[in-house]
Design an enzyme around this catalytic site. Structure first.
Site, PDB file in Angstrom:
ATOM      1  N   ALA A  18      35.199 -84.902 120.647  1.00 22.95           N
ATOM      2  CA  ALA A  18      34.336 -86.041 120.333  1.00 22.95           C
ATOM      3  C   ALA A  18      33.047 -85.895 121.124  1.00 22.95           C
ATOM      4  CB  ALA A  18      35.030 -87.358 120.679  1.00 22.95           C
ATOM      5  N   SER A  19      31.924 -85.995 120.444  1.00 19.07           N
ATOM      6  CA  SER A  19      30.631 -85.839 121.089  1.00 19.07           C
ATOM      7  C   SER A  19      29.584 -86.582 120.271  1.00 19.07           C
ATOM      8  CB  SER A  19      30.263 -84.350 121.189  1.00 19.07           C
ATOM      9  OG  SER A  19      29.030 -84.163 121.856  1.00 19.07           O
ATOM     10  N   LEU A  20      28.414 -86.773 120.861  1.00 19.41           N
ATOM     11  CA  LEU A  20      27.311 -87.366 120.117  1.00 19.41           C
ATOM     12  C   LEU A  20      26.895 -86.441 118.973  1.00 19.41           C
ATOM     13  CD1 LEU A  20      25.042 -89.495 119.781  1.00 19.41           C
ATOM     14  CD2 LEU A  20      23.722 -88.216 121.480  1.00 19.41           C
ATOM     15  N   TYR A  21      26.798 -85.152 119.286  1.00 16.25           N
ATOM     16  CA  TYR A  21      26.392 -84.178 118.271  1.00 16.25           C
ATOM     17  C   TYR A  21      26.792 -82.782 118.714  1.00 16.25           C
ATOM     18  CZ  TYR A  21      22.503 -82.925 121.387  1.00 16.25           C
ATOM     19  OH  TYR A  21      21.764 -82.508 122.466  1.00 16.25           O
ATOM     20  N   LEU A  22      26.694 -81.839 117.804  1.00 19.31           N
ATOM     21  CA  LEU A  22      26.865 -80.418 118.068  1.00 19.31           C
ATOM     22  C   LEU A  22      25.526 -79.748 117.805  1.00 19.31           C
ATOM     23  CD1 LEU A  22      28.636 -77.801 118.481  1.00 19.31           C
ATOM     24  CD2 LEU A  22      28.998 -77.854 115.995  1.00 19.31           C
ATOM     25  N   GLY A  23      25.026 -79.028 118.803  1.00 22.16           N
ATOM     26  CA  GLY A  23      23.736 -78.362 118.643  1.00 22.16           C
ATOM     27  C   GLY A  23      23.791 -77.221 117.648  1.00 22.16           C
ATOM     28  N   THR A  24      22.640 -76.572 117.446  1.00 22.02           N
ATOM     29  CA  THR A  24      22.536 -75.564 116.386  1.00 22.02           C
ATOM     30  C   THR A  24      22.113 -74.194 116.918  1.00 22.02           C
ATOM     31  OG1 THR A  24      20.234 -76.243 115.948  1.00 22.02           O
ATOM     32  CG2 THR A  24      21.979 -77.308 114.660  1.00 22.02           C
TER      33      THR A  24
ATOM     34  N   HIS B 158      29.179 -92.251 121.265  1.00 16.34           N
ATOM     35  CA  HIS B 158      28.723 -91.593 122.492  1.00 16.34           C
ATOM     36  C   HIS B 158      29.870 -91.041 123.335  1.00 16.34           C
ATOM     37  CE1 HIS B 158      26.170 -91.532 126.317  1.00 16.34           C
ATOM     38  NE2 HIS B 158      25.424 -90.888 125.429  1.00 16.34           N
TER      39      HIS B 158
ATOM     40  N   LYS C 166      32.568 -88.623 124.903  1.00 16.59           N
ATOM     41  CA  LYS C 166      32.599 -87.171 125.135  1.00 16.59           C
ATOM     42  C   LYS C 166      34.002 -86.791 125.618  1.00 16.59           C
ATOM     43  CE  LYS C 166      28.227 -88.084 124.739  1.00 16.59           C
ATOM     44  NZ  LYS C 166      27.291 -87.996 125.839  1.00 16.59           N
TER      45      LYS C 166
ATOM     46  N   ASP D  59      45.438 -78.916 123.053  1.00 19.92           N
ATOM     47  CA  ASP D  59      46.875 -79.115 123.235  1.00 19.92           C
ATOM     48  C   ASP D  59      47.111 -80.281 124.191  1.00 19.92           C
ATOM     49  OD1 ASP D  59      47.485 -77.138 121.423  1.00 19.92           O
ATOM     50  OD2 ASP D  59      47.700 -75.568 122.930  1.00 19.92           O
TER      51      ASP D  59
END
Length: 544
Positions: A122-128, A218, A220, A225
């Site tokens: 879970a995160s705000l976003y995943l960069g590119t 928001h 994180k 596992d």
């Protein structure tokens, strides 16, 4: 002759969060009654600015002494937390403090590669960028191994991101994950949380660059596992290289991992589901976050999420039995540490973290010391009143202007570091007016070519040279964290001396790179704040 400016371009050209705030206040008054009568309206403008922070509700002090000596009183001192949230008992030796962005990144890559049952992120976003692509490649490797029926035939990957931030631009978090979703459809889930407050005309008018100011996912949490990393760091290259945050790894803590897997799953259930063709849909029977009725969505989401929290709380109370009795220590043997998950989702009517944090600040007695840090120093009025009115000593660490994440940004965002200078000066002046300089100290973090994003606190009881409690996770103690966004952190209470030493070293490492704020700090030429920035600071505090 220039072409006529369209109405949308005109709005975009003058848009700022400040205008959105005024606009939404007016429109909310107009449409609130209609929404109650008729249910959801596509034109409903969601409320942006909540009412001023209410005075903190009165809470009684714990039965244990506020100045408990030694660690024998830890159980009685913090027993009250179990009344609000699940209480997980674990060996302190299973908890490890990570100290650098690279260690955080390398740990995630290694854990993904060896995961056999589940990866939950879970995160705000995943960069590119390239580093983010390597992370995706690790997921692909693990899923491919699973399909080949080697070590992990049942591996499932679940990703929760914010819809607005994850959809920004043509190349974004969604496009990074689509190849995995298309190839491993039955094993992969990507959920995109959309705040119910971004709807109607507001959603239509607010430019993509600013729509995340209304509210975001928001949290994180990075789970592999039965091990889990709780942090404030996003899945982006700067957080893997030169953006200082905090990170804690809990190894082989199955009950805690199950809880956070269920929590992320619950938020995912009320989120938009990314499809292999890049479309999004809601699960059957779920209220749509911006097309459906706002109150209905919040009620359904609150019920789903609090079901996870309350079920775990009851289960843990039954498992823990009499371990919270008045006369006993925390536990016997190796299980010398308690972990309390704290959730804050005010748009959905959930404010557990706020209540627990207020109680902690209220109960911080004389001769205790609290080290509190936030990359964006913007305490809510309630938290500020408690800090200024408490008996404990406070050392507050925040970003100097040059390590603020918005330093050098274009447009309105470029004024944010100056706004935080103004906020810090107002706080410092209030400390001086109240004669609290010996008890409340403000520090600024400095580090060339780095930015600062760490948040949380370390709590030292009277007479102790190591912290017995820490808060670590996504909340910033500011207005957005309390009122707008979905947040989660954990309180760790420990008697384990090795873990206490790790926490002390972490705290000292961060504060060693700081200088204490004084009158001369704000007299420096680079601390001059323009009048217009001072005027818009109250609105910036609500949005950033």
């Amino acid at each position: 002759m220039a072409a006529p400016m369209s109405w949308r371009r005109l709005v975009y050209s003058v848009y700022s969060p400040a205008i959105a705030g005024v606009f939404s206040r007016i429109s909310d008054r107009v449409f609130r009654a209609r929404d109650r009568r008729r249910g959801s309206s596509v034109l409903l403008l969601a409320p942006l600015l909540a009412e001023a922070d209410p005075a903190p509700r009165h809470v009684s002090r714990p039965t244990g002494s506020a100045g408990a000596q030694g660690t024998d009183g830890l159980c009685s001192h913090f027993r009250w937390m179990a009344e609000h949230v699940p209480a997980f008992r674990v060996p302190g030796t299973h908890i490890h403090i990570l100290t650098s962005p690279d260690q955080f990144y390398q740990t995630m890559k290694a854990r993904i590669k060896t995961a056999k049952r589940r990866v939950v992120m879970a995160s705000l976003y995943l960069g590119t960028g390239q580093l983010e692509q390597e992370l995706v490649d690790c997921m692909e490797e693990a899923l491919q191994r699973s399909q080949e029926n080697r070590d992990a035939p049942d591996l499932k990957v679940s990703i929760l991101l914010d819809y607005t931030r994850g959809s920004r631009g043509q190349v974004n978090s969604r496009t990074m994950l689509l190849p995995l979703l298309q190839r491993f459809t039955s094993q992969m889930r990507v959920s995109l949380y959309h705040t119910p407050d971004l709807r109607g005309l507001l959603r239509l008018l607010v430019p993509q660059r600013f729509n995340e100011t209304i509210g975001v996912q928001h949290i994180k949490v990075y789970l592999f596992d039965d091990s889990i990393i709780i942090s404030g760091a996003n899945l982006s290259d700067s957080y893997f290289s030169n953006r200082q945050d905090r990170y804690v790894l809990l190894e082989n803590c199955s009950e805690i991992a199950d809880f956070f897997s269920d929590l992320v799953g619950a938020v995912g259930d009320v989120s938009l589901q990314l499809q292999p063709d890049d479309s999004v849909t809601m699960l059957e029977g779920m209220v749509h976050p911006y097309k459906g009725n706002r109150q209905d969505f919040s009620a359904a989401a609150r019920m789903r999420i609090m079901e996870v929290v309350n079920t775990a709380r009851v289960r843990q109370r039954l498992l823990n039995g009499s371990e919270f009795s008045e006369d006993e220590g925390m536990s016997e043997g190796e299980e010398d540490t308690w972990v309390f998950p704290l959730v804050q989702m005010k748009p959905l009517g959930i404010q557990v973290d706020e209540q627990v944090t207020q109680r902690l600040l209220t109960d911080a007695g004389p001769d205790s010391t609290v080290f509190l840090t936030s990359g964006y120093f913007n305490l809510t009025r309630a938290y500020m009143r408690l800090v200024l009115g408490a008996g404990a000593s406070y050392r507050i660490l925040t970003a100097s202007p040059e390590v603020n994440g918005f330093f050098g940004a274009q447009g309105v965002a470029g004024a944010i570091p100056a706004a935080y200078i103004h906020i810090a000066r107002q706080f410092y002046n209030q400390v001086c007016r109240l004669g609290q300089q010996e008890r409340v100290h403000l520090h600024e973090y400095h580090r060339s070519q780095w930015t600062f994003h760490a948040k949380g606190l370390w709590y030292y009881l009277q007479g102790q040279d190591r912290p017995c409690l820490t808060l670590i996770g996504s909340p910033n103690f500011g207005y957005r964290s309390v009122h707008r966004d979905l947040e989660a952190q954990i309180a760790i209470v420990t008697e384990n001396e090795e873990l206490q030493s790790q926490l002390q070293e972490e705290q000292e490492m961060l504060y060693q790179r700081s200088t204490e704020v004084s009158d001369s700090t704000f007299e420096q030429p680079d601390r001059h704040v323009k009048l217009w920035v001072k005027l818009v600071t109250p609105l910036i505090k609500n949005f950033f």
